[in-house]
Design a protein around this motif. Structure first.
Motif, PDB file in Angstrom:
ATOM      1  N   ILE A 152     -18.587   0.222  -8.555  1.00  0.00           N
ATOM      2  CA  ILE A 152     -18.063   0.977  -7.416  1.00  0.00           C
ATOM      3  C   ILE A 152     -17.704   0.034  -6.265  1.00  0.00           C
ATOM      4  CG2 ILE A 152     -18.687   2.618  -5.592  1.00  0.00           C
ATOM      5  CD1 ILE A 152     -20.235   4.180  -7.684  1.00  0.00           C
ATOM      6  N   ILE A 153     -18.578  -0.939  -6.001  1.00  0.00           N
ATOM      7  CA  ILE A 153     -18.311  -1.910  -4.932  1.00  0.00           C
ATOM      8  C   ILE A 153     -17.053  -2.712  -5.236  1.00  0.00           C
ATOM      9  CG2 ILE A 153     -19.161  -4.018  -3.835  1.00  0.00           C
ATOM     10  CD1 ILE A 153     -21.984  -2.867  -4.126  1.00  0.00           C
ATOM     11  N   MET A 154     -16.890  -3.157  -6.492  1.00  0.00           N
ATOM     12  CA  MET A 154     -15.701  -3.914  -6.870  1.00  0.00           C
ATOM     13  C   MET A 154     -14.444  -3.074  -6.759  1.00  0.00           C
ATOM     14  SD  MET A 154     -16.435  -6.977  -7.329  1.00  0.00           S
ATOM     15  CE  MET A 154     -14.738  -7.319  -7.750  1.00  0.00           C
ATOM     16  N   SER A 155     -14.560  -1.784  -7.070  1.00  0.00           N
ATOM     17  CA  SER A 155     -13.402  -0.895  -6.941  1.00  0.00           C
ATOM     18  C   SER A 155     -12.984  -0.764  -5.486  1.00  0.00           C
ATOM     19  CB  SER A 155     -13.731   0.484  -7.518  1.00  0.00           C
ATOM     20  OG  SER A 155     -13.957   0.421  -8.906  1.00  0.00           O
ATOM     21  N   PHE A 156     -13.965  -0.587  -4.607  1.00  0.00           N
ATOM     22  CA  PHE A 156     -13.642  -0.498  -3.180  1.00  0.00           C
ATOM     23  C   PHE A 156     -13.037  -1.805  -2.667  1.00  0.00           C
ATOM     24  CE2 PHE A 156     -16.413   3.324  -2.738  1.00  0.00           C
ATOM     25  CZ  PHE A 156     -15.519   4.096  -2.023  1.00  0.00           C
ATOM     26  N   CYS A 157     -13.570  -2.929  -3.124  1.00  0.00           N
ATOM     27  CA  CYS A 157     -13.013  -4.228  -2.715  1.00  0.00           C
ATOM     28  C   CYS A 157     -11.576  -4.376  -3.206  1.00  0.00           C
ATOM     29  CB  CYS A 157     -13.866  -5.368  -3.270  1.00  0.00           C
ATOM     30  SG  CYS A 157     -15.477  -5.553  -2.478  1.00  0.00           S
ATOM     31  N   GLY A 158     -11.332  -3.948  -4.444  1.00  0.00           N
ATOM     32  CA  GLY A 158      -9.978  -4.035  -4.987  1.00  0.00           C
ATOM     33  C   GLY A 158      -8.996  -3.202  -4.201  1.00  0.00           C
ATOM     34  N   ILE A 159      -9.385  -1.970  -3.866  1.00  0.00           N
ATOM     35  CA  ILE A 159      -8.524  -1.102  -3.068  1.00  0.00           C
ATOM     36  C   ILE A 159      -8.289  -1.698  -1.685  1.00  0.00           C
ATOM     37  CG2 ILE A 159      -8.347   1.170  -1.967  1.00  0.00           C
ATOM     38  CD1 ILE A 159      -9.922   2.299  -4.336  1.00  0.00           C
ATOM     39  N   SER A 160      -9.349  -2.226  -1.090  1.00  0.00           N
ATOM     40  CA  SER A 160      -9.254  -2.781   0.257  1.00  0.00           C
ATOM     41  C   SER A 160      -8.255  -3.926   0.324  1.00  0.00           C
ATOM     42  CB  SER A 160     -10.636  -3.273   0.724  1.00  0.00           C
ATOM     43  OG  SER A 160     -11.570  -2.231   0.700  1.00  0.00           O
ATOM     44  N   PHE A 161      -8.420  -4.908  -0.563  1.00  0.00           N
ATOM     45  CA  PHE A 161      -7.554  -6.085  -0.508  1.00  0.00           C
ATOM     46  C   PHE A 161      -6.114  -5.747  -0.899  1.00  0.00           C
ATOM     47  CE2 PHE A 161     -11.392  -8.627  -0.237  1.00  0.00           C
ATOM     48  CZ  PHE A 161     -10.976  -9.681   0.560  1.00  0.00           C
ATOM     49  N   SER A 162      -5.924  -4.872  -1.877  1.00  0.00           N
ATOM     50  CA  SER A 162      -4.553  -4.561  -2.295  1.00  0.00           C
ATOM     51  C   SER A 162      -3.804  -3.800  -1.216  1.00  0.00           C
ATOM     52  CB  SER A 162      -4.565  -3.753  -3.596  1.00  0.00           C
ATOM     53  OG  SER A 162      -5.166  -2.483  -3.413  1.00  0.00           O
ATOM     54  N   THR A 163      -4.485  -2.864  -0.531  1.00  0.00           N
ATOM     55  CA  THR A 163      -3.795  -2.102   0.508  1.00  0.00           C
ATOM     56  C   THR A 163      -3.485  -2.957   1.731  1.00  0.00           C
ATOM     57  OG1 THR A 163      -5.966  -1.317   1.284  1.00  0.00           O
ATOM     58  CG2 THR A 163      -4.717   0.161  -0.148  1.00  0.00           C
ATOM     59  N   VAL A 164      -4.433  -3.816   2.120  1.00  0.00           N
ATOM     60  CA  VAL A 164      -4.193  -4.684   3.277  1.00  0.00           C
ATOM     61  C   VAL A 164      -3.123  -5.723   2.959  1.00  0.00           C
ATOM     62  CG1 VAL A 164      -5.198  -6.429   4.788  1.00  0.00           C
ATOM     63  CG2 VAL A 164      -6.472  -4.355   4.279  1.00  0.00           C
ATOM     64  N   ASP A 165      -3.224  -6.372   1.797  1.00  0.00           N
ATOM     65  CA  ASP A 165      -2.226  -7.368   1.416  1.00  0.00           C
ATOM     66  C   ASP A 165      -0.846  -6.742   1.283  1.00  0.00           C
ATOM     67  OD1 ASP A 165      -4.074  -9.337   1.443  1.00  0.00           O
ATOM     68  OD2 ASP A 165      -4.307  -9.499  -0.719  1.00  0.00           O
ATOM     69  N   TYR A 166      -0.803  -5.537   0.737  1.00  0.00           N
ATOM     70  CA  TYR A 166       0.466  -4.825   0.617  1.00  0.00           C
ATOM     71  C   TYR A 166       1.086  -4.599   1.985  1.00  0.00           C
ATOM     72  CZ  TYR A 166       3.574  -0.809   0.094  1.00  0.00           C
ATOM     73  OH  TYR A 166       4.649   0.041   0.156  1.00  0.00           O
ATOM     74  N   GLN A 167       0.278  -4.182   2.939  1.00  0.00           N
ATOM     75  CA  GLN A 167       0.788  -3.919   4.281  1.00  0.00           C
ATOM     76  C   GLN A 167       1.237  -5.205   4.979  1.00  0.00           C
ATOM     77  OE1 GLN A 167       1.725  -1.320   5.280  1.00  0.00           O
ATOM     78  NE2 GLN A 167       1.497  -0.940   7.454  1.00  0.00           N
ATOM     79  N   ILE A 168       0.527  -6.305   4.723  1.00  0.00           N
ATOM     80  CA  ILE A 168       0.929  -7.594   5.281  1.00  0.00           C
ATOM     81  C   ILE A 168       2.319  -7.973   4.765  1.00  0.00           C
ATOM     82  CG2 ILE A 168       0.444 -10.081   5.240  1.00  0.00           C
ATOM     83  CD1 ILE A 168      -2.532  -9.381   5.256  1.00  0.00           C
ATOM     84  N   SER A 169       2.524  -7.834   3.461  1.00  0.00           N
ATOM     85  CA  SER A 169       3.824  -8.167   2.872  1.00  0.00           C
ATOM     86  C   SER A 169       4.922  -7.270   3.416  1.00  0.00           C
ATOM     87  CB  SER A 169       3.758  -8.038   1.343  1.00  0.00           C
ATOM     88  OG  SER A 169       2.866  -8.978   0.797  1.00  0.00           O
ATOM     89  N   LEU A 170       4.616  -5.999   3.580  1.00  0.00           N
ATOM     90  CA  LEU A 170       5.601  -5.068   4.112  1.00  0.00           C
ATOM     91  C   LEU A 170       6.022  -5.466   5.510  1.00  0.00           C
ATOM     92  CD1 LEU A 170       7.222  -2.453   4.184  1.00  0.00           C
ATOM     93  CD2 LEU A 170       5.144  -1.253   4.859  1.00  0.00           C
ATOM     94  N   ARG A 171       5.053  -5.722   6.368  1.00  0.00           N
ATOM     95  CA  ARG A 171       5.369  -6.071   7.749  1.00  0.00           C
ATOM     96  C   ARG A 171       6.172  -7.366   7.827  1.00  0.00           C
ATOM     97  NH1 ARG A 171       2.333  -3.423  12.140  1.00  0.00           N
ATOM     98  NH2 ARG A 171       1.673  -1.458  11.234  1.00  0.00           N
ATOM     99  N   LYS A 172       5.835  -8.320   6.941  1.00  0.00           N
ATOM    100  CA  LYS A 172       6.557  -9.585   6.960  1.00  0.00           C
ATOM    101  C   LYS A 172       7.985  -9.419   6.437  1.00  0.00           C
ATOM    102  CE  LYS A 172       2.827 -12.933   6.867  1.00  0.00           C
ATOM    103  NZ  LYS A 172       3.290 -13.578   8.097  1.00  0.00           N
ATOM    104  N   SER A 173       8.240  -8.344   5.715  1.00  0.00           N
ATOM    105  CA  SER A 173       9.579  -8.097   5.191  1.00  0.00           C
ATOM    106  C   SER A 173      10.452  -7.335   6.174  1.00  0.00           C
ATOM    107  CB  SER A 173       9.485  -7.306   3.877  1.00  0.00           C
ATOM    108  OG  SER A 173       8.770  -8.041   2.921  1.00  0.00           O
TER     109      SER A 173
END
Length: 378
Positions: free
Chosen positions: A170-191
């Motif tokens: 469960i902890i790894m799932s939350f970590c995976g969701i956290s990093f993917s959503t934040v990284d996704y938003q970083i890439s979006l903003r930079k685009s």
């Protein structure tokens, strides 16, 4: 000017570590379930892993094929072979580390790149490679991590004996969701044109909005599954059909081939099961409102069904905890959603453009945002 920072490089390293650890945790959890004779849960964990890996390899290879069009056929054969053995993501991580290190560290100390290249060539290469990885991780998050989180929470609710490996998953799932959503938003903003306005507070608000609404929805579906597994399957199929129909109505143009576009729309329908994304980069006030109003009504409906149909279950402490968490996460998630769209959405910072469709049409200055311009936005 697009800027790849040391912070981006650190996030990339964390993402690689979590990706590798996540693979190990999945097989560890599955082996534990097999050892205990709980074959259904083990098969589900492995199935989600295999499905997400297959989809990401297909899209990753297709993107390599599009980017390498007209180049050495032998190179494409080698790339295909690597993806066939489900290792394509590691090629992308290698290029991300290579360009990311140059963009974040070497250029900062040595100035611009060589005179033979465009001044921002390495920066753009680093951002493009990172963007591709983050798009693939979005697929992985909603094809594997989120469904696995649902399975783990359901197992905890169904069985009273809890184990360390279940909490680890469960902890790894939350970590995976956290990093993917934040990284996704970083890439979006930079685009987008105004790229230097994405501050830490924006990331946190976005992260809490996504995690809280997704958590509430997963808990809701878990309650339906406890009530009736068939009902949860029917509900998910119905909601997926609605998401898929919406992608058809939007006439998405992410892929070059019709087969890949159909697969893309199918996957986006699954993504829309768990959270809202703007798949055409247009104003989304009405769609996002309809989406979360529907989720709120379904969630309240599920709790009411338990209240009137299973009053004995309602009195149990675990149901009380889950019910409170479901409502609390939903309310807080919508609060963060409103705050995000009011204050931290990219359009709030855009001074020259007022909405995403202007960027898509190429209004004003020419802005190269690669594949991202036709991918799911936010």
């Amino acid at each position: 000017i697009m800027k790849y920072t040391k912070e981006n490089f650190i996030f990339l390293l964390c993402g690689i570590i979590i990706y590798i650890v996540d693979i190990g945790v999945d097989f560890w959890v599955a082996s534990k379930y097999f050892y205990k004779g709980q074959y259904t849960w083990a098969i589900l964990i492995i199935s989600f892993r295999c499905l997400s890996s297959l989809i990401t390899q297909i899209f990753s290879y297709q993107w390599f094929k599009n980017d390498c069009e007209g180049t050495d056929p032998e190179k494409l054969k080698w790339i295909f072979l690597v993806h066939f053995f489900h290792c394509g993501i590691f090629i992308r991580y290698w290029f991300a580390l290579k360009y990311g290190c140059q963009a974040a560290f070497k250029q900062n100390s040595n100035g611009d790149v060589s005179e033979t290249d465009h001044p921002n060539f390495i920066q753009k290469q680093a951002i493009d490679v990172l963007t591709d990885i983050n798009m693939l991780r979005i697929f992985k998050t909603f094809l594997e991590t989120t469904p696995q989180l649902f399975v783990q929470i359901y197992v905890l609710m169904e069985h009273k004996n809890h184990n360390f490996y279940q909490y680890a998953a469960i902890i790894m799932s939350f970590c995976g969701i956290s990093f993917s959503t934040v990284d996704y938003q970083i890439s979006l903003r930079k685009s987008l044109p105004d790229k230097d306005r994405f501050r830490v507070l924006s990331k946190l608000v976005y992260l809490f909005y996504k995690l809280l609404t997704i958590t509430s929805w997963i808990l809701s579906i878990s309650l339906v599954t406890l009530l009736s597994a068939r009902s949860s399957v029917i509900l998910l199929i119905l909601l997926w059909s609605c998401g898929f129909a919406w992608t058809l109505k939007q006439h998405t143009t992410f892929c070059k081939s019709k087969k890949m576009e159909f697969l893309y729309r199918t996957i986006i329908g699954i993504v829309l099961l768990f959270t809202f994304f703007n798949i055409k980069g247009r104003k989304t006030k009405v769609p996002v409102s309809i989406y979360y109003v529907t989720h709120t009504l379904v969630t309240v409906g599920i709790l009411l069904v338990y209240w009137f149909w299973k009053p004995s279950v309602v009195k149990e402490i675990h149901f009380t905890i889950v019910g409170i968490l479901t409502i609390l996460c939903l309310v807080l998630g919508i609060v963060f959603l409103v705050v995000y769209y009011r204050l931290f959405h990219p359009t709030y910072y855009c001074k020259q453009r007022t909405c995403f469709d202007e960027v898509d049409r190429g209004a004003g200055d020419n802005v190269e945002i690669g594949r991202f311009q036709n991918f799911i936005m936010q």
